[in-house]
Design an enzyme around this catalytic site. Sequence first.
Site, PDB file in Angstrom:
ATOM      1  N   HIS A 183       0.841  -1.204   0.000  1.00 31.79           N
ATOM      2  CA  HIS A 183       0.000   0.000   0.000  1.00 31.79           C
ATOM      3  C   HIS A 183       0.872   1.249   0.000  1.00 31.79           C
ATOM      4  CE1 HIS A 183       1.165  -0.476   4.188  1.00 31.79           C
ATOM      5  NE2 HIS A 183       0.833   0.781   4.403  1.00 31.79           N
ATOM      6  N   ASP A 202       0.607   4.960   1.976  1.00 35.49           N
ATOM      7  CA  ASP A 202      -0.132   5.395   3.163  1.00 35.49           C
ATOM      8  C   ASP A 202      -1.296   6.333   2.822  1.00 35.49           C
ATOM      9  OD1 ASP A 202       1.223   3.908   5.050  1.00 35.49           O
ATOM     10  OD2 ASP A 202       2.799   5.418   5.267  1.00 35.49           O
ATOM     11  N   HIS A 237       4.718   0.178   0.236  1.00 35.79           N
ATOM     12  CA  HIS A 237       5.475  -0.592   1.216  1.00 35.79           C
ATOM     13  C   HIS A 237       4.621  -1.698   1.823  1.00 35.79           C
ATOM     14  CE1 HIS A 237       3.546   2.610   3.548  1.00 35.79           C
ATOM     15  NE2 HIS A 237       3.621   1.820   4.612  1.00 35.79           N
ATOM     16  N   ARG A 295       5.364   5.775  14.675  1.00 39.96           N
ATOM     17  CA  ARG A 295       5.243   6.308  13.329  1.00 39.96           C
ATOM     18  C   ARG A 295       4.676   7.722  13.345  1.00 39.96           C
ATOM     19  NH1 ARG A 295       1.736   3.983   8.186  1.00 39.96           N
ATOM     20  NH2 ARG A 295       0.377   5.735   8.564  1.00 39.96           N
TER      21      ARG A 295
END
Length: 289
Positions: free
Chosen positions: A102, A104, A260, A275
């Site tokens: 995907h 983000d 990623h 994150r």
Amino acid sequence: MTYRKIQVRQLSGAGGAEITGVDLTRADDDTIAEIQRALHEHLVVTLPDQPLDDRELSRFTARLGPFGLEPFVEGETTHPNVIAVVKEADETRRLNFGGNWHSDWSFLETPPSYTLLHARQLPPVGGDTLFANQYLAFESLSPGMQALLEQTNAVHSARRPYGPQSHLASGTHLRSMKIRTGPEALAEFVHPMVRRHPDTGRRALYVNKVYTIRLEDMTEPESAGLLGFLCEHSVRPEFIIRVTWRPHMLTIWDNRVVQHLAVNDYDGHRREMHRTSVLGEVPTAAAAA
Ligand code: SIN
């Protein structure tokens, strides 16, 4: 490209670079500018040995731009722009966060430009993150396919992972994360299938298996053939950059030009990453630029 403030070592044929010679808590503006330049050149950069806490991670992120939105994961209480990506040792045979290819939050009007991920606790082996270079994915297509895609838009939605009918809504997966699911995930947003990077000017394929649900003005069955081909093509081995984590490593990726996937191969061990993300722009169609 030459760098004066940092050392840069390319990680694989498809890109990625390790940056050393910098302490992110004390980096001056020229160093930050060089890190950003390396990121645009290599798409993914790793910075080993950066023992950042959430405050330091947030402060460094803010030097790259305003924080990105986190629509379906609640931030940490003390640092709301930081999300914890956790899989516990006893969460065996469960989905992990980010375990399918995907880009983000591509269903947002302004998906993040950069994502930053910091290693807090790692399994003894495994738990790598894979990236796929979407400049190469676009450039390796035939001129006919490139021309077609440059004229085409696709619809993105968070419906599959975060909608009311999703696996995550059942509550059996990602129980250690503060995930929200619900009808707001049914919203749709249209983006060009090929976007032009605002700094490099290069064209990248902008389609992913998790969030791209159909071509604009077409049904899902009508779109499935082309989308299926592109999703497989876009992650071919020669486009892959593999990041093997070390404790305290920070990785930053340019979310506009890579996809990623977090490899889910460490059942029985705990993994915790923190994150943040940087707000991006509305994707620009390559054809319109
Ligand atoms: C993600 O941000 O998709 C998770 C990546 C990872 O945990 O390696």
